[in-house]
Structures are given as C-alpha cells and as structure tokens.
Write a protein that holds these residues in place. Structure first.
Motif, PDB file in Angstrom:
ATOM      1  N   GLU A   1      -9.240   2.964   1.128  1.00 19.17           N
ATOM      2  CA  GLU A   1      -8.365   1.923   0.586  1.00 19.17           C
ATOM      3  C   GLU A   1      -8.252   2.055  -0.931  1.00 19.17           C
ATOM      4  O   GLU A   1      -7.165   1.912  -1.506  1.00 19.17           O
ATOM      5  CB  GLU A   1      -8.878   0.541   0.980  1.00 19.17           C
ATOM      6  N   ARG A   2      -9.388   2.339  -1.587  1.00 18.73           N
ATOM      7  CA  ARG A   2      -9.356   2.501  -3.043  1.00 18.73           C
ATOM      8  C   ARG A   2      -8.589   3.759  -3.441  1.00 18.73           C
ATOM      9  O   ARG A   2      -7.903   3.783  -4.456  1.00 18.73           O
ATOM     10  CB  ARG A   2     -10.784   2.530  -3.611  1.00 18.73           C
ATOM     11  N   PHE A   3      -8.693   4.802  -2.618  1.00 18.55           N
ATOM     12  CA  PHE A   3      -7.918   6.019  -2.882  1.00 18.55           C
ATOM     13  C   PHE A   3      -6.425   5.725  -2.727  1.00 18.55           C
ATOM     14  O   PHE A   3      -5.601   6.161  -3.534  1.00 18.55           O
ATOM     15  CB  PHE A   3      -8.359   7.132  -1.927  1.00 18.55           C
ATOM     16  N   SER A   4      -6.074   4.950  -1.695  1.00 16.51           N
ATOM     17  CA  SER A   4      -4.652   4.638  -1.470  1.00 16.51           C
ATOM     18  C   SER A   4      -4.094   3.750  -2.589  1.00 16.51           C
ATOM     19  O   SER A   4      -2.891   3.760  -2.846  1.00 16.51           O
ATOM     20  CB  SER A   4      -4.445   3.972  -0.104  1.00 16.51           C
ATOM     21  N   ARG A   5      -4.979   2.986  -3.288  1.00 18.08           N
ATOM     22  CA  ARG A   5      -4.536   2.151  -4.424  1.00 18.08           C
ATOM     23  C   ARG A   5      -4.628   2.895  -5.747  1.00 18.08           C
ATOM     24  O   ARG A   5      -4.447   2.316  -6.811  1.00 18.08           O
ATOM     25  CB  ARG A   5      -5.391   0.877  -4.499  1.00 18.08           C
ATOM     26  N   ASN A   6      -4.930   4.191  -5.702  1.00 19.06           N
ATOM     27  CA  ASN A   6      -5.049   5.044  -6.894  1.00 19.06           C
ATOM     28  C   ASN A   6      -6.199   4.617  -7.802  1.00 19.06           C
ATOM     29  O   ASN A   6      -6.179   4.849  -9.005  1.00 19.06           O
ATOM     30  CB  ASN A   6      -3.733   5.083  -7.694  1.00 19.06           C
ATOM     31  N   GLU A   7      -7.240   4.016  -7.201  1.00 20.49           N
ATOM     32  CA  GLU A   7      -8.448   3.697  -7.967  1.00 20.49           C
ATOM     33  C   GLU A   7      -9.398   4.893  -7.966  1.00 20.49           C
ATOM     34  O   GLU A   7     -10.384   4.906  -8.698  1.00 20.49           O
ATOM     35  CB  GLU A   7      -9.128   2.471  -7.372  1.00 20.49           C
ATOM     36  N   ILE A   8      -9.127   5.862  -7.099  1.00 18.73           N
ATOM     37  CA  ILE A   8      -9.861   7.137  -7.065  1.00 18.73           C
ATOM     38  C   ILE A   8      -8.823   8.228  -7.256  1.00 18.73           C
ATOM     39  O   ILE A   8      -7.819   8.265  -6.542  1.00 18.73           O
ATOM     40  CB  ILE A   8     -10.611   7.313  -5.728  1.00 18.73           C
ATOM     41  N   GLN A   9      -9.044   9.127  -8.223  1.00 18.62           N
ATOM     42  CA  GLN A   9      -8.049  10.177  -8.496  1.00 18.62           C
ATOM     43  C   GLN A   9      -8.305  11.455  -7.690  1.00 18.62           C
ATOM     44  O   GLN A   9      -7.373  12.110  -7.232  1.00 18.62           O
ATOM     45  CB  GLN A   9      -8.026  10.533 -10.000  1.00 18.62           C
TER      46      GLN A   9
ATOM     47  N   VAL B   1      -1.046   8.472   1.872  1.00 19.26           N
ATOM     48  CA  VAL B   1      -1.170   8.221   0.438  1.00 19.26           C
ATOM     49  C   VAL B   1      -0.066   9.032  -0.240  1.00 19.26           C
ATOM     50  O   VAL B   1      -0.262  10.196  -0.605  1.00 19.26           O
ATOM     51  CB  VAL B   1      -2.572   8.626  -0.092  1.00 19.26           C
ATOM     52  N   PRO B   2       1.141   8.454  -0.379  1.00 21.17           N
ATOM     53  CA  PRO B   2       2.275   9.204  -0.928  1.00 21.17           C
ATOM     54  C   PRO B   2       2.022   9.764  -2.320  1.00 21.17           C
ATOM     55  O   PRO B   2       2.648  10.747  -2.721  1.00 21.17           O
ATOM     56  CB  PRO B   2       3.410   8.162  -0.956  1.00 21.17           C
ATOM     57  N   ASN B   3       1.082   9.132  -3.065  1.00 19.65           N
ATOM     58  CA  ASN B   3       0.806   9.585  -4.424  1.00 19.65           C
ATOM     59  C   ASN B   3      -0.105  10.809  -4.484  1.00 19.65           C
ATOM     60  O   ASN B   3      -0.296  11.400  -5.540  1.00 19.65           O
ATOM     61  CB  ASN B   3       0.186   8.430  -5.231  1.00 19.65           C
ATOM     62  N   ALA B   4      -0.703  11.203  -3.332  1.00 13.06           N
ATOM     63  CA  ALA B   4      -1.565  12.394  -3.289  1.00 13.06           C
ATOM     64  C   ALA B   4      -0.682  13.628  -3.143  1.00 13.06           C
ATOM     65  O   ALA B   4       0.067  13.750  -2.175  1.00 13.06           O
ATOM     66  CB  ALA B   4      -2.549  12.291  -2.130  1.00 13.06           C
ATOM     67  N   THR B   5      -0.761  14.532  -4.113  1.00 10.25           N
ATOM     68  CA  THR B   5       0.149  15.690  -4.130  1.00 10.25           C
ATOM     69  C   THR B   5      -0.580  17.027  -4.142  1.00 10.25           C
ATOM     70  O   THR B   5       0.058  18.070  -4.151  1.00 10.25           O
ATOM     71  CB  THR B   5       1.071  15.630  -5.359  1.00 10.25           C
ATOM     72  N   LEU B   6      -1.917  16.993  -4.164  1.00 10.09           N
ATOM     73  CA  LEU B   6      -2.662  18.255  -4.243  1.00 10.09           C
ATOM     74  C   LEU B   6      -3.786  18.256  -3.216  1.00 10.09           C
ATOM     75  O   LEU B   6      -4.582  17.312  -3.146  1.00 10.09           O
ATOM     76  CB  LEU B   6      -3.249  18.434  -5.652  1.00 10.09           C
ATOM     77  N   MET B   7      -3.853  19.318  -2.413  1.00 10.45           N
ATOM     78  CA  MET B   7      -4.917  19.498  -1.422  1.00 10.45           C
ATOM     79  C   MET B   7      -5.619  20.821  -1.704  1.00 10.45           C
ATOM     80  O   MET B   7      -4.958  21.859  -1.813  1.00 10.45           O
ATOM     81  CB  MET B   7      -4.332  19.507  -0.010  1.00 10.45           C
ATOM     82  N   VAL B   8      -6.944  20.768  -1.847  1.00  5.65           N
ATOM     83  CA  VAL B   8      -7.755  21.979  -2.003  1.00  5.65           C
ATOM     84  C   VAL B   8      -8.665  22.078  -0.792  1.00  5.65           C
ATOM     85  O   VAL B   8      -9.361  21.107  -0.456  1.00  5.65           O
ATOM     86  CB  VAL B   8      -8.609  21.926  -3.297  1.00  5.65           C
ATOM     87  N   ILE B   9      -8.657  23.223  -0.110  1.00  5.87           N
ATOM     88  CA  ILE B   9      -9.529  23.418   1.059  1.00  5.87           C
ATOM     89  C   ILE B   9     -10.482  24.564   0.757  1.00  5.87           C
ATOM     90  O   ILE B   9     -10.082  25.718   0.653  1.00  5.87           O
ATOM     91  CB  ILE B   9      -8.718  23.711   2.336  1.00  5.87           C
TER      92      ILE B   9
END
Length: 671
Positions: free
Chosen positions: A516-524, A538-546
């Motif tokens: 929930e905090r990630f979805s509110r951009n409280e965690i970057q 989470v539409p604001n998440a634009t980078l995935m590292v695997i």
C-alpha cells in the motif's frame, strides 16, 4: 495381472524400497512400469581410452583407486577413481555422488558415458553414467537411463525392472483403438529396446495413450457441465450500450469480443464455464465488470474471489466506482472487514449485488440469496475444493455461471488438449496509451555504469522501481544476493531514496502495508522476491530489475516484467545475469518480444507443459512422454476419443482407463 497392486508385490522390492518409491509417487505396479527411462546410453561402439577426445564419450573398462573427499567450498563431496581398458587409463570424477563408492566391483567391467574435459589442469571423465557390461544386451548396446529417486539410482531401477521382465507379457491393453498386445509391447520395448527405433515406436504409442486419457477427461468434464442447470441472464442491449458509452476510456476490440462471448454464454440455462486469459495489463477486470453489470441488472448476485486482500481491495475500489454510478451495490469482504456479521446479513438478503473478497467468501456463514455468477481472479491460486465451495452457494438445484481469469497466457497447443472442451476468451490487445516495456539483458558487471544511472533517472522523474531477488536470506553456499542484502547495498548507493524489502515469509498485514505504501509512492524502490509476481497495479512504477534472471522460467519472467508498464509512462525491464556467459534463448526471446502468447509457445517448446500448466491450475499436468506441440497426434487422438464416447458401454468395459483419468479430470476442470 493386477496393475493396481502395491509396488511391494514386485520381485526385489521390500518394505524399504517400497517406501522410497512411494515417496516418489510410484505406489502401484502400474506406476512402476510407467516409470520410463528418460534417455538411453548407446554402448554399441565404445571408444578406447587411448583414442578419447574432448567431448561426450562412451568407454568400457574396470575401475579402481576409488576415494571420496570433502571440498572446502559449498559442502561438496568429490568421488575420484581411475578407469582402465588395456589401452590406457583415465581419471574419473563425480560430484555429490557418494553412493558411487559402493556401486563398483574392481573385478567387473562397466560402460561409462560422460564428458571428457579439462578440469583443474588435467583431462578427466566428469560425472559419467555407469552400467555393468553384463547387464547390457550385446546385440544393441542400449542401456536405459532412469531418473534417480532418493537412494534408488538409475542402475537400481535397471535391476528392478530386469527382475520383473517376465511380468510384461501379462499387461492388459488399455485402449480399444489399438491392436491387441500394443500396450504390453510398448512398455516392454521402452524398458528393453532392441534398437533406437523400437524405443521410439514404444514412446510414440505411450504418448498417444497419455493424450487419449487427457482428452477423454476434458470431454467428459464438458459432458458433466452440460447436464447442470443455471439461471439465464438476458442480454439487456440498451443498458449495456449505455454503460459502455459512459466509460472514461474505450474498450479494445478483444474486450468487446470477450464480453459478447460471455453475454451469449450467460443467456443459456447451462452454466458458463469460461476461462478469460489476457496478457498482463490487457483489461480482464473491465470484462468481468461488464459481466457483473449484466447480472446485477437482473437483480442477481455476483461473487468475485481474489487470492489476496490487497488485490481484492483494488478490485473493490475499481468496480465500486464503475458500477456504483449505475446503482449497483458493491461490497468488500476480507478477514479484516469490520462489522462482518452485518455485511453477511445484507449479502444473504440480496441487498448487495457484487461481493468482492478473499477466502472469507468461502466460510459456511457467508450465504447468498441468488448467486448467479462467480468470477475467480488468478484462479490457479485456489484448489478444486475451494472453488467448488463457492460454486455451491448458488440457489438449490442451480449452478452459477463461472468466469475464471488468468494472466498466464496459455499456448494454443495446450488449449487444444487440456482446454479443448472449455470456452476460452483471449485478450491479446493492450488498452490505448499503454507503451510496450523495453527489455534489456545486462551482466552484473554492467550494473554500476548502466543500471544505476537508469535508476537515478527514474527517481528524478518521481517514478518507482522494483528489484527482484531470488533469496530471502544470505546463503554461504551460493553467491545469490538476498533481498535483505540488496536492500542494504542500494540504500548506500541511493541514500536519498526510500527503499524497503518484501518477501513471502512476512505476515500478510505487513506485506499489505508495504504494498500500500509503495502504491502511494511512499517507497521509491521495492526489493522483493517473486511475491510481487501477481499484485496491485502501481502505474507509477516504470522500472523492473530481475536479478539472476536465468534462474526463472520464461512465463514467470514475463509476469514479473508485467508489474511495470501499467500506466502511460515509458517503462523498462533489466534482466541481470551473472558472469559473462551468453544469455539463454528464453532471455533473448523476452528481450525481443512483449507478446505473452508468443512467449508461452516458446516456453512450451523449451520446458514442456508441466511447469507452465502448474502455473495455470492446481496440480501439474506432468505428462511423461507426450508433447502438446504435436498437433497432428492431438487431432488423431481427438477423433479416436470422439468414437470412443459414441458407445456408452466403453465407460464400463474399460475400467482401468476410466479410473486412470480421474486425476486429469480434476486438472482439466474449472468447477
């Protein structure tokens, strides 16, 4: 012969061995005979030791000087010895195979097959398979290789099968569509081939037999479903048209088609049994909303079952906005819901039209007045019993319509068999405004100069990033970085960013709070295990590292990548590989394509159906021989099954066949 007798009734299998076999799923005589070799070694023309060259070799000789030692690193045991054949000698090495110390007699000759390669400055034969010369048929030199189970290794299975050689003659036929004796001959030559061709012919028949059972199970499921009764849901064209016109976005063509297929199904008095499969972000929930609205218009109820509270909450927030504007009453029921008893009264009296929830929907005291549609999201996360518990909450004598949703694209060849008699809708278009995710393979050495600047750029744009790790805790035996270690490292690299980690061993409330905090951009930056594979948008998440991308299957990598690209911003996925080895084909395919259906076909060819199907349904498909890419054989089997079903007496006559398909029936049904 009683094929369903316990495996301990076979010669050479006492209580101890029977227990090992049962742990491996080999419980009956039938299981034992169907434990087929995974391959064959050909010892027809072994190479002399003097003529060996680097690469795979087969040699014949005696072995001596066996010893075992423990390596300092990684708790590794190393067995070493020397093989001699009259022309020379060669060192042989096995890793973590201490049983080799007990396998050989210095007086006997053995065949060895393995890689002859440079190891620690000298050429050695590395981890070869071994077979006693006396056990190999001198006419063809073929030796079956079995998968080891516990203390029972390949050579143990060869001896046990040899002990039962005479029993094959009394194996009865399973199918009516073959010549008498076909099955016993196929099983015999699979274990005792007199040529490579005889082994292949045996496997061809057994693949046919396996597909026959699977396809018969799917067709019987369809027949059973067609006997059930459901409430008809009339299609109200005017109101549905008005609903679609007032949406703040345009439906894709695929969404319109899927919705129309669902409306047509629900107008019938037999229950819909439809699987809605869509690539990540293709808009499955919107299609479910259209179906729910159609049901609510008729004053009937809908239940939407989600695997997690946070996903259920997301569905509730989205659907209450969409449907609430049209007078549809939507409620959320999870373990954390306050005033549960009051809400359950409203559901039982029909005052709630659409109930979205988790396992709380399955409790005995959750009753519906007129449940007519069940929607199950990520349905593979629920077992048969759980799904049926919800389906039984419909009015007496009626079954609800069922819409199951999955974000794991199913290869067409898999649909032809397992889902051949199931209705399937496909969402293969992304909504307008979505941008494809740019994917790039990087070695870990390129992290600092290529990846870190990209993360800084992402943070500067006020966007967010996921970083997926394999392990929760550090393990001294491996070089894999855990979520906890990676979190600490990245905090030092990006001191101004809010960084936290997430993993499956956390308490549900703790996981929900972090997401929930990630979805509110409280965690970057969120460092996580694959627990984020299916989760909130989470539409604001634009980078995935695997990290350690090679250790994941193609379907799972595609699912993880799909956590980004949920909004209108350009999104990126980086696949990190250790060392400087060239990337595997599956990583290259993922780098080239964002089409989940294409990737599913590639995955089927690379890994077979077991793991893919395990991600779609409860239980793995676990085909022993058949490949679902063999469409020619599939069509032949489908025609033969159709003929078989024309005669109802076959159900009684072929008892072993009918009892054997029970497992497949559980796997190939949604309800």
């Amino acid at each position: 012969m009683d094929l369903f007798a316990g495996v301990e009734t076979l010669p050479g299998i006492g209580p101890k061995r029977a227990e090992i076999l049962k742990k491996a799923g080999i419980r009956t005589v039938r299981d034992f005979f169907y434990n087929l070799p995974r391959d064959y070694n050909n010892y027809e023309t072994p190479t002399s030791i003097a003529e060996m060259r680097p690469g795979k070799v087969a040699i014949k000789g005696k072995i001596d000087s066996l010893s075992v030692r423990q390596a300092r690193r990684r708790r590794l045991s190393i067995v070493e010895g020397v093989i001699r054949d009259g022309t020379g000698a060669v060192k042989v090495v096995w890793f973590n195979q201490s049983y080799r110390m007990r396998q050989f007699s210095p007086e006997k000759e053995y065949f060895f097959t393995g890689n002859f390669e440079l190891k620690n400055g000298r050429y050695s034969l590395i981890s070869p398979s071994a077979a006693e010369v006396a056990e190999i048929d001198p006419r063809n030199g073929l030796s079956p290789i079995y998968v080891a189970h516990g203390a029972l290794k390949s050579h143990d299975f060869r001896r046990l099968i040899a002990n039962s050689r005479s029993k094959f003659a009394s194996i009865p036929d399973l199918l009516p569509t073959v010549k008498p004796g076909t099955r016993k001959n196929a099983l015999f030559y699979a274990h005792f081939p007199n040529s490579i061709k005889s082994a292949q012919n045996a496997r061809d028949y057994l693949a046919y037999e396996e597909l026959f059972e699977l396809i018969l199970a799917a067709k019987l499921n369809r027949q059973e479903n067609d006997k059930l009764k459901a409430e008809k849901i009339p299609f109200n064209a005017a109101k549905i048209k008005d609903f679609v016109a007032k949406l703040p976005f345009q439906l894709t063509g695929a969404q319109r088609l899927a919705a129309w297929e669902i409306f047509q199904n629900m107008e019938k008095d037999t229950p819909m049994n439809r699987l809605l499969q869509g690539d990540v972000g293709a808009g499955k929930t919107m299609v479910a909303a259209l179906a729910a609205y159609a049901v609510a218009l008729e004053c009937r109820q809908v239940a939407l079952l989600a695997p997690t509270a946070i996903l259920a909450t997301q569905h509730y927030e989205g659907l209450s906005k969409l449907l609430g504007a049209f007078g549809v009453k939507v409620a959320l029921l999870t373990g954390a819901t306050k005033q549960k008893s009051e809400l359950k009264k409203q559901i039982a009296t029909g005052r709630i039209d659409v109930v979205i929830g988790t396992h709380a929907l399955l409790t005995d005291d959750t009753e519906f007045q007129r449940l007519s549609l069940v929607v199950i999201d990520e349905q593979h996360r629920f077992g048969v019993g759980q799904r049926q518990k919800l389906l039984l909450k419909s009015p007496s004598g009626l079954a609800p319509h069922l819409l199951a949703m999955t974000a794991t694209p199913i290869p067409r060849s898999l649909q032809l068999t397992v889902f051949g008699d199931l209705d399937v809708s496909i969402l293969n278009e992304l909504p307008k405004g979505r941008q494809p995710i740019a994917t790039k393979i990087l070695t870990e050495l390129e992290t600092r100069e290529t990846l870190y600047p990209k993360i800084r750029e992402t943070l500067s744009e006020k966007s967010q990033a996921y970083w997926v790790c394999k392990a929760i805790d550090d393990d001294p035996r491996t070089e894999t970085t855990s979520v906890k270690s990676r979190c600490e490292k990245l905090k030092k690299v990006f001191p101004g960013a809010k960084i936290e980690f997430l993993h499956g061993r956390m308490k549900p409330a703790e996981k929900d709070d972090i997401m929930e905090r990630f979805s509110r951009n409280e965690i970057q930056i969120l460092i996580s295990t694959t627990v984020v594979e299916v989760g909130v948008d989470v539409p604001n998440a634009t980078l995935m590292v695997i990290e350690n991308a090679e250790s994941y299957g193609l379907a799972q990598l595609h699912q993880l990548r799909g956590r980004v690209g949920r909004g209108s911003k350009a999104s990126f996925c980086y696949l990190l590989t250790p060392g400087d080895n060239p990337p595997s084909r599956r990583l290259r395919e993922l780098e080239k394509s964002t089409d989940g259906f294409h990737l599913a076909e590639v995955d089927l060819k690379l890994r077979g159906p077991g793991e893919i199907y395990g991600a779609l349904q409860h239980g793995a498909l676990d085909l022993r021989i058949a490949t679902l890419s063999d469409t020619k054989l599939i069509h032949r089997v489908q025609a033969d099954v159709k003929e078989f079903l024309k005669n109802p007496e076959n159900m009684v006559k072929y008892k072993e066949l009918m009892s054997g398909i029970t497992r497949y029936q559980q796997i190939t049904t949604l309800n």
